[in-house]
Design a protein around this motif. Structure first.
Motif, mmCIF file in Angstrom:
data_model
loop_
_atom_site.group_PDB
_atom_site.id
_atom_site.type_symbol
_atom_site.label_atom_id
_atom_site.label_comp_id
_atom_site.label_asym_id
_atom_site.label_seq_id
_atom_site.Cartn_x
_atom_site.Cartn_y
_atom_site.Cartn_z
ATOM 1 N N UNK A 104 8.055 -22.666 -10.082
ATOM 2 C CA UNK A 104 7.510 -22.709 -11.505
ATOM 3 C C UNK A 104 7.088 -21.231 -11.883
ATOM 4 N N UNK A 105 6.517 -20.541 -10.826
ATOM 5 C CA UNK A 105 6.200 -18.921 -11.216
ATOM 6 C C UNK A 105 7.063 -18.275 -10.156
ATOM 7 N N UNK A 106 7.227 -16.967 -10.511
ATOM 8 C CA UNK A 106 8.020 -15.975 -9.778
ATOM 9 C C UNK A 106 7.288 -15.376 -8.709
ATOM 10 N N UNK A 135 7.663 -8.509 4.140
ATOM 11 C CA UNK A 135 8.457 -8.854 5.236
ATOM 12 C C UNK A 135 7.054 -9.021 6.158
ATOM 13 N N UNK A 136 5.663 -8.751 5.734
ATOM 14 C CA UNK A 136 4.647 -8.869 6.773
ATOM 15 C C UNK A 136 4.218 -10.430 6.326
ATOM 16 N N UNK A 137 4.846 -10.918 5.567
ATOM 17 C CA UNK A 137 4.275 -12.129 5.023
ATOM 18 C C UNK A 137 3.309 -12.710 4.011
ATOM 19 N N UNK A 138 3.067 -11.471 3.259
ATOM 20 C CA UNK A 138 2.128 -11.642 1.966
ATOM 21 C C UNK A 138 2.942 -12.141 1.041
ATOM 22 N N UNK A 139 2.485 -12.929 -0.081
ATOM 23 C CA UNK A 139 3.006 -13.578 -1.085
ATOM 24 C C UNK A 139 2.087 -13.265 -2.318
ATOM 25 N N UNK A 140 2.906 -12.641 -3.435
ATOM 26 C CA UNK A 140 2.332 -12.406 -4.718
ATOM 27 C C UNK A 140 3.148 -12.909 -5.943
ATOM 28 N N UNK A 141 2.356 -13.110 -6.933
ATOM 29 C CA UNK A 141 2.721 -13.687 -8.290
ATOM 30 C C UNK A 141 3.548 -12.501 -9.180
ATOM 31 N N UNK A 185 10.610 -8.836 1.253
ATOM 32 C CA UNK A 185 11.705 -9.711 1.931
ATOM 33 C C UNK A 185 12.548 -10.576 0.969
ATOM 34 N N UNK A 186 11.748 -11.185 0.184
ATOM 35 C CA UNK A 186 12.518 -12.006 -0.831
ATOM 36 C C UNK A 186 11.459 -12.248 -2.213
ATOM 37 N N UNK A 245 -4.056 -8.440 -8.021
ATOM 38 C CA UNK A 245 -4.776 -9.264 -6.857
ATOM 39 C C UNK A 245 -6.233 -8.949 -7.344
ATOM 40 N N UNK A 246 -7.027 -10.274 -7.827
ATOM 41 C CA UNK A 246 -8.491 -10.222 -8.205
ATOM 42 C C UNK A 246 -8.702 -9.341 -8.999
ATOM 43 N N UNK A 247 -7.962 -9.019 -10.224
ATOM 44 C CA UNK A 247 -8.286 -8.269 -11.429
ATOM 45 C C UNK A 247 -7.605 -6.592 -11.065
ATOM 46 N N UNK A 248 -7.302 -6.489 -9.888
ATOM 47 C CA UNK A 248 -6.753 -5.185 -9.548
ATOM 48 C C UNK A 248 -5.376 -5.319 -9.486
#
Length: 256
Positions: free
Chosen positions: A172-174, A179-185, A166-167, A153-156
């Motif tokens: 296209x990417x994974x 559970x709190x709704x955050x999304x990460x690549x 949660x899932x 996240x932003x080079x960190x």
């Protein structure tokens, strides 16, 4: 090459037969056995085949029990909806495994492997002995499954605990969703790689695009075509489909 299928789900057995015929037309299916009791009777009356396709969890027991009654030397391809039996540790010698729904390419690779083995010295007994030992003394979960994923996240680099996920979704990417709704690549090429790292007690491969945590599921809606739609809890509220073929296995996993 003569084969026997041990599978208690009629639709899955038929689909497996069809896929086998498409990737290996030299494989002749002698019989489809739908229970442990039927399998015991069959092996008492018939010579062992060249190849076995075996579901692990049958309606009246676990297919491993057959090896307590019969000395089988033929290669075995286990088919299973989830890998709580640690079959992944035994993709060697005369043992292979395929996760349901069976992928055609993986099926062909497994059959080719068994075909090669049949031309050599069978090694099933030693492999099965090792497998049975592992079942009696399973490895600790911490040595098998990933406890956290590192995301950028932003080079960190930020750690995300697996229990907070949660899932996982392929678009296209994974991506992982907490559970709190955050999304990460995620820096993984395929969902298969991710699935290998997850405890199947908590995570289920709903379809080719997603893996869901059991505690993230809010509702399950059955359809007339026997497909299921999972709705995940807020704040996600996304929907994921489970195919008709996987629905029975999903139900067993979810209500255990």
């Amino acid at each position: 090459m003569k084969a026997v299928i041990i599978e208690d789900e009629n639709l899955i057995a038929k689909e497996l037969q069809y896929k086998i015929s498409t990737v290996a037309d030299d494989v002749q299916i002698l019989d489809v056995l739908t229970s442990l009791k039927t399998a015991r009777k069959w092996f008492m009356q018939n010579a062992e085949p060249d190849l076995l396709f075996m579901d692990i969890q049958l309606s009246d027991g676990v297919s491993f029990e057959l090896f307590e009654h019969f000395k089988l030397n033929c290669p075995v391809i286990f088919t299973t909806a989830y890998d709580e039996y640690a079959i992944r540790a035994f993709k060697v010698n005369g043992i292979d495994y395929l996760l349901k729904p069976v992928d055609t390419d993986e099926l062909q690779k497994a059959i080719d492997k068994c075909r090669t083995m049949l031309q050599q010295q069978p090694k099933l007994p030693s492999s099965m002995e090792e497998l049975m030992k592992l079942l009696q003394n399973p490895l600790p979960a911490t040595t098998l499954y990933k406890e956290k994923f590192v995301v950028s996240v932003r080079n960190n680099w930020i750690p995300v605990l697996t229990k907070d996920i949660a899932c996982f979704v392929r678009d296209n990417l994974n991506y992982l969703y907490t559970f709190s709704g955050e999304k990460y690549i995620l820096d993984y090429v395929t969902l298969e790689e991710i699935e290998e790292l997850l405890d199947p007690k908590y995570f289920y491969r709903a379809n080719r695009q997603s893996i869901v945590h059991i505690d993230a599921i809010q509702t399950i809606k059955p359809h007339e075509n026997q497909k299921l739609t999972l709705t995940l809890k807020a704040p996600l509220k996304m929907e994921q489909d489970v195919s008709r073929e996987k629905a029975p296995a999903f139900k067993r996993w979810f209500e255990r």
